[in-house]
Design a protein around this motif. Sequence first.
Motif, PDB file in Angstrom:
ATOM      1  N   GLU A  60      14.481   0.425  -8.747  1.00  0.00           N
ATOM      2  CA  GLU A  60      14.068   0.586  -7.651  1.00  0.00           C
ATOM      3  C   GLU A  60      12.557   0.953  -7.815  1.00  0.00           C
ATOM      4  OE1 GLU A  60      14.164   3.806  -4.155  1.00  0.00           O
ATOM      5  OE2 GLU A  60      15.860   2.307  -3.893  1.00  0.00           O
ATOM      6  N   LYS A  61      11.523   0.581  -7.246  1.00  0.00           N
ATOM      7  CA  LYS A  61      10.091   1.120  -7.434  1.00  0.00           C
ATOM      8  C   LYS A  61       9.572   1.103  -5.998  1.00  0.00           C
ATOM      9  CE  LYS A  61       9.668  -0.670 -12.025  1.00  0.00           C
ATOM     10  NZ  LYS A  61       8.799  -1.538 -13.213  1.00  0.00           N
ATOM     11  N   ILE A  62       8.756   2.241  -5.993  1.00  0.00           N
ATOM     12  CA  ILE A  62       7.984   2.493  -4.685  1.00  0.00           C
ATOM     13  C   ILE A  62       6.318   2.116  -4.977  1.00  0.00           C
ATOM     14  CG2 ILE A  62       7.215   4.194  -3.169  1.00  0.00           C
ATOM     15  CD1 ILE A  62      10.014   5.553  -3.706  1.00  0.00           C
ATOM     16  N   TYR A 174       3.607   4.027  -7.488  1.00  0.00           N
ATOM     17  CA  TYR A 174       4.198   5.310  -7.463  1.00  0.00           C
ATOM     18  C   TYR A 174       4.610   5.981  -8.532  1.00  0.00           C
ATOM     19  CZ  TYR A 174       5.657   9.984  -5.350  1.00  0.00           C
ATOM     20  OH  TYR A 174       5.535  11.232  -5.273  1.00  0.00           O
ATOM     21  N   LYS A 175       3.841   7.050  -9.082  1.00  0.00           N
ATOM     22  CA  LYS A 175       4.553   7.586 -10.297  1.00  0.00           C
ATOM     23  C   LYS A 175       4.742   9.106 -10.236  1.00  0.00           C
ATOM     24  CE  LYS A 175       1.693   4.397 -13.405  1.00  0.00           C
ATOM     25  NZ  LYS A 175       0.673   4.545 -14.397  1.00  0.00           N
ATOM     26  N   ASN A 176       3.877  10.039 -10.126  1.00  0.00           N
ATOM     27  CA  ASN A 176       4.208  11.431 -10.161  1.00  0.00           C
ATOM     28  C   ASN A 176       3.290  12.053  -9.341  1.00  0.00           C
ATOM     29  OD1 ASN A 176       2.207  11.210 -12.150  1.00  0.00           O
ATOM     30  ND2 ASN A 176       3.078  12.576 -13.393  1.00  0.00           N
ATOM     31  N   GLU A 177       2.638  11.314  -8.326  1.00  0.00           N
ATOM     32  CA  GLU A 177       1.793  12.123  -7.489  1.00  0.00           C
ATOM     33  C   GLU A 177       2.494  13.313  -6.487  1.00  0.00           C
ATOM     34  OE1 GLU A 177      -0.391   8.386  -8.753  1.00  0.00           O
ATOM     35  OE2 GLU A 177       1.715   8.942  -8.037  1.00  0.00           O
ATOM     36  N   ALA A 184      -1.980   6.543  -2.450  1.00  0.00           N
ATOM     37  CA  ALA A 184      -2.611   5.365  -1.864  1.00  0.00           C
ATOM     38  C   ALA A 184      -4.185   5.804  -1.864  1.00  0.00           C
ATOM     39  CB  ALA A 184      -2.241   5.387  -0.183  1.00  0.00           C
ATOM     40  N   GLU A 185      -4.542   6.967  -1.947  1.00  0.00           N
ATOM     41  CA  GLU A 185      -6.180   7.002  -2.223  1.00  0.00           C
ATOM     42  C   GLU A 185      -6.622   6.782  -3.427  1.00  0.00           C
ATOM     43  OE1 GLU A 185      -6.660  11.324  -1.200  1.00  0.00           O
ATOM     44  OE2 GLU A 185      -6.331  11.163   0.695  1.00  0.00           O
ATOM     45  N   SER A 186      -5.932   7.042  -4.425  1.00  0.00           N
ATOM     46  CA  SER A 186      -6.025   6.352  -5.634  1.00  0.00           C
ATOM     47  C   SER A 186      -6.402   4.703  -5.891  1.00  0.00           C
ATOM     48  CB  SER A 186      -5.182   7.025  -6.889  1.00  0.00           C
ATOM     49  OG  SER A 186      -3.789   6.225  -6.695  1.00  0.00           O
ATOM     50  N   VAL A 187      -5.700   4.282  -4.901  1.00  0.00           N
ATOM     51  CA  VAL A 187      -5.985   2.701  -4.858  1.00  0.00           C
ATOM     52  C   VAL A 187      -7.257   2.325  -4.611  1.00  0.00           C
ATOM     53  CG1 VAL A 187      -5.043   0.408  -3.855  1.00  0.00           C
ATOM     54  CG2 VAL A 187      -3.445   2.290  -4.357  1.00  0.00           C
ATOM     55  N   LYS A 225       9.866  -1.438  -2.857  1.00  0.00           N
ATOM     56  CA  LYS A 225       9.556  -0.436  -1.434  1.00  0.00           C
ATOM     57  C   LYS A 225       7.936  -0.324  -1.399  1.00  0.00           C
ATOM     58  CE  LYS A 225      14.142   1.575  -1.184  1.00  0.00           C
ATOM     59  NZ  LYS A 225      14.822   2.850  -0.658  1.00  0.00           N
ATOM     60  N   ARG A 226       7.531  -1.251  -0.547  1.00  0.00           N
ATOM     61  CA  ARG A 226       6.003  -1.156  -0.234  1.00  0.00           C
ATOM     62  C   ARG A 226       5.737  -0.303   1.158  1.00  0.00           C
ATOM     63  NH1 ARG A 226       3.758  -4.931  -4.061  1.00  0.00           N
ATOM     64  NH2 ARG A 226       5.574  -6.396  -4.790  1.00  0.00           N
ATOM     65  N   PHE A 227       4.852   0.786   0.776  1.00  0.00           N
ATOM     66  CA  PHE A 227       4.602   1.660   2.102  1.00  0.00           C
ATOM     67  C   PHE A 227       3.200   1.239   2.308  1.00  0.00           C
ATOM     68  CE2 PHE A 227       8.401   3.554   0.421  1.00  0.00           C
ATOM     69  CZ  PHE A 227       8.862   4.082   1.427  1.00  0.00           C
TER      70      PHE A 227
END
Length: 279
Positions: A60-62, A174-177, A184-187, A225-227
Amino acid sequence: MLRSFVRGLTCSEPKNAQPWGSLIRQSRRDFVKTTKEKGKGKGAAIDQEPSSEFSGPEGEKIVACVALERLPLIVPPPAPEVLAFRNFSSAWNDQYRRHYPKEFIDVLSSSNQREANSAELVFEPAPRITEADKANDRKSLQRALDRRLFLIVQGYPLGYSKEKLIWHFPERIYKNEETMRLCAESVLVPTVAKEDDVYFVGNAPCGHFIESLADPKSKSPITYKRFFFRSQLLGKVRYKAWNYKDYAWVTKEELLEYFEMDLSAYMKQMLVDDLRVIY
């Protein structure tokens, strides 16, 4: 005699009394010791602190996606029923309006003079249809001025094979933010020139979409899972700093033309419609 007996009860202390803090610490040590002894054979590590890094379930990846929008620049036209009511109200009030004789009106007053001068001026509003609308230039922000425009990019979304270019929202895994909002801001860090150029609406996502995709290497299924986070453009965009092949600014109806059927149906419900003026 009764008073002396009560005074003795309130003032006397037992010889073996201990402070409450020492009693609590002693009971805590006894509880931890008992718990460790019970979990020795089960391999339980209760006294270990949890890791600060994010570790999701296996397979699973976010993903944090950003729906960057340009707000309307002009007031949208009123609804047909609102326009019909305005015309009816104006015609109804005109038949009861009083017209005073000219001799009752002071021609030299400042207000009447301003009205006379404004009547001579010819005001031509700017056209609502721009050149970008006529050319259907979807890379320009000077189109659909009374609508919201959403930014989509063409590239390789996370989880998809690199055999075909796909339109999607800018995203990042999403890693370890500390929060999903920071991810999302880093995108948009390489996209905007300043932090004030983009405003994020709230800390919570406006929606999420779950899909199961096969890993291109191991062919094992992975759940993505895309937020989606809403953000509004307030400044400029640096298109040359992207790693995407192409981009476009489209309305909600045009956005549905670029996505697949399942995602298009979800976007139709998630994204906010343009509200007409009702006053």
